[in-house]
Design a protein around this motif. Structure first.
Motif, PDB file in Angstrom:
ATOM      1  N   HIS A  78     -38.757 -18.145  15.448  1.00  0.00           N
ATOM      2  CA  HIS A  78     -39.615 -18.287  14.264  1.00  0.00           C
ATOM      3  C   HIS A  78     -40.979 -18.846  14.663  1.00  0.00           C
ATOM      4  CE1 HIS A  78     -41.239 -20.487  10.736  1.00  0.00           C
ATOM      5  NE2 HIS A  78     -40.959 -19.335  10.157  1.00  0.00           N
ATOM      6  N   VAL A  79     -40.980 -19.834  15.535  1.00  0.00           N
ATOM      7  CA  VAL A  79     -42.243 -20.415  16.004  1.00  0.00           C
ATOM      8  C   VAL A  79     -43.090 -19.343  16.688  1.00  0.00           C
ATOM      9  CG1 VAL A  79     -43.269 -22.102  17.586  1.00  0.00           C
ATOM     10  CG2 VAL A  79     -41.307 -22.755  16.165  1.00  0.00           C
ATOM     11  N   ALA A  80     -42.473 -18.521  17.525  1.00  0.00           N
ATOM     12  CA  ALA A  80     -43.200 -17.444  18.213  1.00  0.00           C
ATOM     13  C   ALA A  80     -43.751 -16.436  17.210  1.00  0.00           C
ATOM     14  CB  ALA A  80     -42.288 -16.749  19.215  1.00  0.00           C
ATOM     15  N   ALA A  81     -42.955 -16.078  16.207  1.00  0.00           N
ATOM     16  CA  ALA A  81     -43.438 -15.161  15.168  1.00  0.00           C
ATOM     17  C   ALA A  81     -44.636 -15.779  14.448  1.00  0.00           C
ATOM     18  CB  ALA A  81     -42.329 -14.837  14.181  1.00  0.00           C
ATOM     19  N   GLY A  82     -44.559 -17.060  14.172  1.00  0.00           N
ATOM     20  CA  GLY A  82     -45.649 -17.748  13.481  1.00  0.00           C
ATOM     21  C   GLY A  82     -46.952 -17.731  14.254  1.00  0.00           C
ATOM     22  N   VAL A  83     -46.866 -17.827  15.568  1.00  0.00           N
ATOM     23  CA  VAL A  83     -48.071 -17.768  16.399  1.00  0.00           C
ATOM     24  C   VAL A  83     -48.777 -16.437  16.175  1.00  0.00           C
ATOM     25  CG1 VAL A  83     -48.923 -17.660  18.782  1.00  0.00           C
ATOM     26  CG2 VAL A  83     -47.257 -19.420  18.120  1.00  0.00           C
TER      27      VAL A  83
END
Length: 99
Positions: A78-83
């Motif tokens: 999720h963090v990677a998608a958010g980036v």
């Protein structure tokens, strides 16, 4: 159950084709997280809103409880998608509520 709704607009400077590609990538990346985080009841990304809408992308998700939502928010996928999402969107709106 905890509902988590996020809405975005894509950056205006993106071409129509870039917007299509960005919306599809957002959909794919966020929907993939569903399978990786426990406590996700449902998760859908809407990329084809009606003309009456004032947002272009919508994340509609339901979690078993607040802890599951918090786990989702810090999960590496999720963090990677958010980036990526932050590079192509603007005007983020979020609503979380419990049923």
């Amino acid at each position: 159950m905890v509902n988590h709704i996020v809405l975005w607009n894509l950056k205006e400077e993106l071409s129509v084709q870039e917007k299509r590609e960005a919306a599809e990538r957002i959909r794919m990346e966020l929907e993939a997280v569903k399978e990786q985080v426990s406590g996700v009841v449902s998760l859908k990304v809407v990329t084809d809103p009606l003309d009456s809408s004032n947002k272009e992308i919508g994340l509609i998700s339901v979690f078993e409880n607040e802890e599951a939502l918090q786990n989702y928010q810090v999960h590496p996928a999720h963090v990677a998608a958010g980036v990526y999402i932050r590079t192509v969107t603007e005007e983020r709106t979020c609503l979380d509520y419990e049923e």
